[in-house]
Design a protein around this motif. Sequence first.
Motif, PDB file in Angstrom:
ATOM      1  N   LEU A 145       0.443  15.141   2.064  1.00 20.56           N
ATOM      2  CA  LEU A 145       0.325  15.950   3.287  1.00 20.56           C
ATOM      3  C   LEU A 145       1.607  16.753   3.499  1.00 20.56           C
ATOM      4  O   LEU A 145       2.667  16.180   3.787  1.00 20.56           O
ATOM      5  CB  LEU A 145       0.072  15.053   4.495  1.00 20.56           C
ATOM      6  CG  LEU A 145      -1.217  14.222   4.440  1.00 20.56           C
ATOM      7  CD1 LEU A 145      -1.280  13.256   5.614  1.00 20.56           C
ATOM      8  CD2 LEU A 145      -2.443  15.141   4.412  1.00 20.56           C
ATOM      9  N   PRO A 146       1.511  18.079   3.371  1.00 17.07           N
ATOM     10  CA  PRO A 146       2.727  18.877   3.510  1.00 17.07           C
ATOM     11  C   PRO A 146       3.117  19.008   4.983  1.00 17.07           C
ATOM     12  O   PRO A 146       2.262  18.861   5.857  1.00 17.07           O
ATOM     13  CB  PRO A 146       2.302  20.244   2.967  1.00 17.07           C
ATOM     14  CG  PRO A 146       0.839  20.326   3.245  1.00 17.07           C
ATOM     15  CD  PRO A 146       0.306  18.910   3.177  1.00 17.07           C
ATOM     16  N   PRO A 147       4.392  19.277   5.252  1.00 19.59           N
ATOM     17  CA  PRO A 147       4.741  19.588   6.634  1.00 19.59           C
ATOM     18  C   PRO A 147       4.152  20.957   6.985  1.00 19.59           C
ATOM     19  O   PRO A 147       3.810  21.735   6.086  1.00 19.59           O
ATOM     20  CB  PRO A 147       6.273  19.654   6.590  1.00 19.59           C
ATOM     21  CG  PRO A 147       6.587  20.042   5.185  1.00 19.59           C
ATOM     22  CD  PRO A 147       5.521  19.417   4.335  1.00 19.59           C
ATOM     23  N   ILE A 190      -1.129  10.911   1.723  1.00 23.75           N
ATOM     24  CA  ILE A 190       0.172  10.286   1.971  1.00 23.75           C
ATOM     25  C   ILE A 190       1.113  11.368   2.513  1.00 23.75           C
ATOM     26  O   ILE A 190       1.044  12.533   2.066  1.00 23.75           O
ATOM     27  CB  ILE A 190       0.748   9.632   0.671  1.00 23.75           C
ATOM     28  CG1 ILE A 190       2.064   8.918   0.963  1.00 23.75           C
ATOM     29  CG2 ILE A 190       0.927  10.650  -0.441  1.00 23.75           C
ATOM     30  CD1 ILE A 190       2.572   8.052  -0.206  1.00 23.75           C
ATOM     31  N   LEU A 191       1.941  11.019   3.487  1.00 21.42           N
ATOM     32  CA  LEU A 191       2.898  11.997   4.018  1.00 21.42           C
ATOM     33  C   LEU A 191       3.869  12.388   2.919  1.00 21.42           C
ATOM     34  O   LEU A 191       4.273  11.544   2.107  1.00 21.42           O
ATOM     35  CB  LEU A 191       3.686  11.382   5.176  1.00 21.42           C
ATOM     36  CG  LEU A 191       2.953  11.249   6.507  1.00 21.42           C
ATOM     37  CD1 LEU A 191       3.810  10.447   7.491  1.00 21.42           C
ATOM     38  CD2 LEU A 191       2.620  12.624   7.090  1.00 21.42           C
ATOM     39  N   ASN A 207       0.823  -1.203   0.000  1.00 22.48           N
ATOM     40  CA  ASN A 207       0.000   0.000   0.000  1.00 22.48           C
ATOM     41  C   ASN A 207       0.857   1.254   0.000  1.00 22.48           C
ATOM     42  O   ASN A 207       0.546   2.223  -0.673  1.00 22.48           O
ATOM     43  CB  ASN A 207      -0.917   0.016   1.233  1.00 22.48           C
ATOM     44  CG  ASN A 207      -2.177  -0.779   0.945  1.00 22.48           C
ATOM     45  OD1 ASN A 207      -2.469  -1.065  -0.210  1.00 22.48           O
ATOM     46  ND2 ASN A 207      -2.890  -1.144   1.995  1.00 22.48           N
ATOM     47  N   ALA A 208       1.961   1.209   0.801  1.00 24.22           N
ATOM     48  CA  ALA A 208       2.809   2.387   0.907  1.00 24.22           C
ATOM     49  C   ALA A 208       3.413   2.740  -0.445  1.00 24.22           C
ATOM     50  O   ALA A 208       3.675   3.891  -0.737  1.00 24.22           O
ATOM     51  CB  ALA A 208       3.902   2.135   1.930  1.00 24.22           C
ATOM     52  N   SER A 209       3.646   1.713  -1.279  1.00 23.64           N
ATOM     53  CA  SER A 209       4.304   2.023  -2.542  1.00 23.64           C
ATOM     54  C   SER A 209       3.366   1.864  -3.745  1.00 23.64           C
ATOM     55  O   SER A 209       3.795   1.943  -4.879  1.00 23.64           O
ATOM     56  CB  SER A 209       5.532   1.129  -2.714  1.00 23.64           C
ATOM     57  OG  SER A 209       5.128  -0.207  -2.596  1.00 23.64           O
TER      58      SER A 209
END
Length: 395
Positions: free
Chosen positions: A60-62, A94-95, A18-20
Motif C-alpha cells: 500500500l503506497p502512501p 501490507i503498508l 504474520n507481519a513478517s
Amino acid sequence: MHVFLKIVLFGLLISCDNASAVDPNGYLAYCPCMGRFGNQADHFLGALAFAKAINRTLILPPWVEYRKGEIRSTQVPFDTYFQVEALGEFHRVILMSDFMQHLAPTVWPASKRISFCYMERKSLSPSKVSKADCHAKDGNPFGPFWDTYNISFVSSKFYSPLNFDVHHSTMASKWQEQFPAAEWPVIPFTGAPASFPVQSENRDLHRYLRWSNTYEEMKRAFIKNKLPRGAFIGIHLRSGIDWVRACEHVRDSQQLFASPQCLGYNNERGSLYFELCLPSKELIIRQIKRLIKSVKQSNPKNEIRSIFVAADANHMLSELNTALSRMNVTVHKLNNDVPHLDLAILGSSNHFIGNCVSSFSAFVKRERDVKGLPSYFWAYPKEKERQHVRAHEEL
Ligand code: GFB
C-alpha cells in the motif's frame, strides 16, 4: 489468569509472525505519481484488482500530496485515511513502511531493486547519458516518493507489450509467466498499474476502502455538532482556475477525466457538454432547490434541513444562503481546507450532487453507490431548452 496470559502471548506471536511472513507469490509496489487524490484513488482500485489477478500482495503506497510553496511532494501513509484491515477482506495487502522495515531487507535487498515501466522513459536531465532506463526517480513526485523509503533502483525492466486489463484477456497469466515470483519477488512500477479513469469493472472495489477511525470520528462529530438535525444535501463545487482551464477541453473531447461516470464509458448515456464541467451559479441554485422540493414531496417526514458545501475555490455561501433562506435550509462548510473530511462527509449525506467530470466527485459517488445512497450530477441530464425556461420562471 495464567491461561489467559498464555492465550494473549500466543496471539501476539501469531500477529508478529504474520507481519513478517513472506508471501511466496511475491509483491507489487507502485508510485501513485499521477494527479491528486481523486486520480490516485481511481488508480488505487485498478492496482488492487491487478494485484489480486496476478496473485501478489499489494504494497500500500502512501498518498502523494502537494503542499503550497513546497517543491517536493509529501507522502502521507495510506492508513492515515483508510483502514488496512478492510482491504484485507478482498486481498493481501501490507503498508509500504511495514514492508520496507520488516521484509525488504531479506525479500528485496538494495542490489535487487529493478524498476518496471512500459518502455524507456527519457531522463529529465539532458546531460544524463545512460542506457535505456525507467528513470523511476526523475522529477517530482517520483524522486521524493521512493526516497521516503530510501529506495533506489539498480536497473530497469520494460514490460511492453503487457498491460493491466485483467478483465478482458489472459493478461494475468502472461504477467505470471513472464515475471515469476521466485525470480521477481517484488515488481515496483514507476506509475500505477491501472487506467484512469477507473475501469468500470473495478468501481465496486471501493467497498473495501473504508475511512480510518480518525476520519470516521471527525465526520461523525461534524455532522452531529455542526449541522442541524435532519436530512442534508452534500454538494461538491469544483471551480478553481485549474478546473476552469481543464474545462476548455470539453469542446474537443468526448470524455474528460471522470465523465464516464455519468455519460457511460462509451458515451451510451450522452456526450460531453460545458455545463457538466462548469455549471453556472444559477444552474447550481436551481438544481438544489429542485432537489429540496422533490425530497419534501417524496419524504415529507425527513425534509432537507441543510446543505453541506465542499469546494476547491468558491463555496458560494452567501449566494446559497440568500437563495435558500426562505426554504428554511441552512448552508455549511468546514472551517479549514481538509479535503478528505469533505469527502467523508459528502459520502454520508442523505443526497449528493457532484461534478461528473471531477474524480474528486467520483470518489464520493462510488462510496455512495456501494452504500446504496442516492447521487446526482450538476447539469445532468442536460436541461432541455423548454425545461430551462420553465425553471427560470420558477426561480
Ligand atoms: O482529487 P483530484 O484529482 O480531482 O484533484 P479532480 C483535485 C484536488 O483539488 C483534490 C482539491 O485532491 C483536492 O486537493 N479539491 C477539489 C478539494 N475539490 C475539493 C473540495 O471540495 N474540498 C477540498 N478541500 N479540496 C483534476 C486532477 O481534479 O483536475 C487532474 O485530478 C487535473 O489531474 C484536473 O489537475 C485539472 O478530478 O477534480
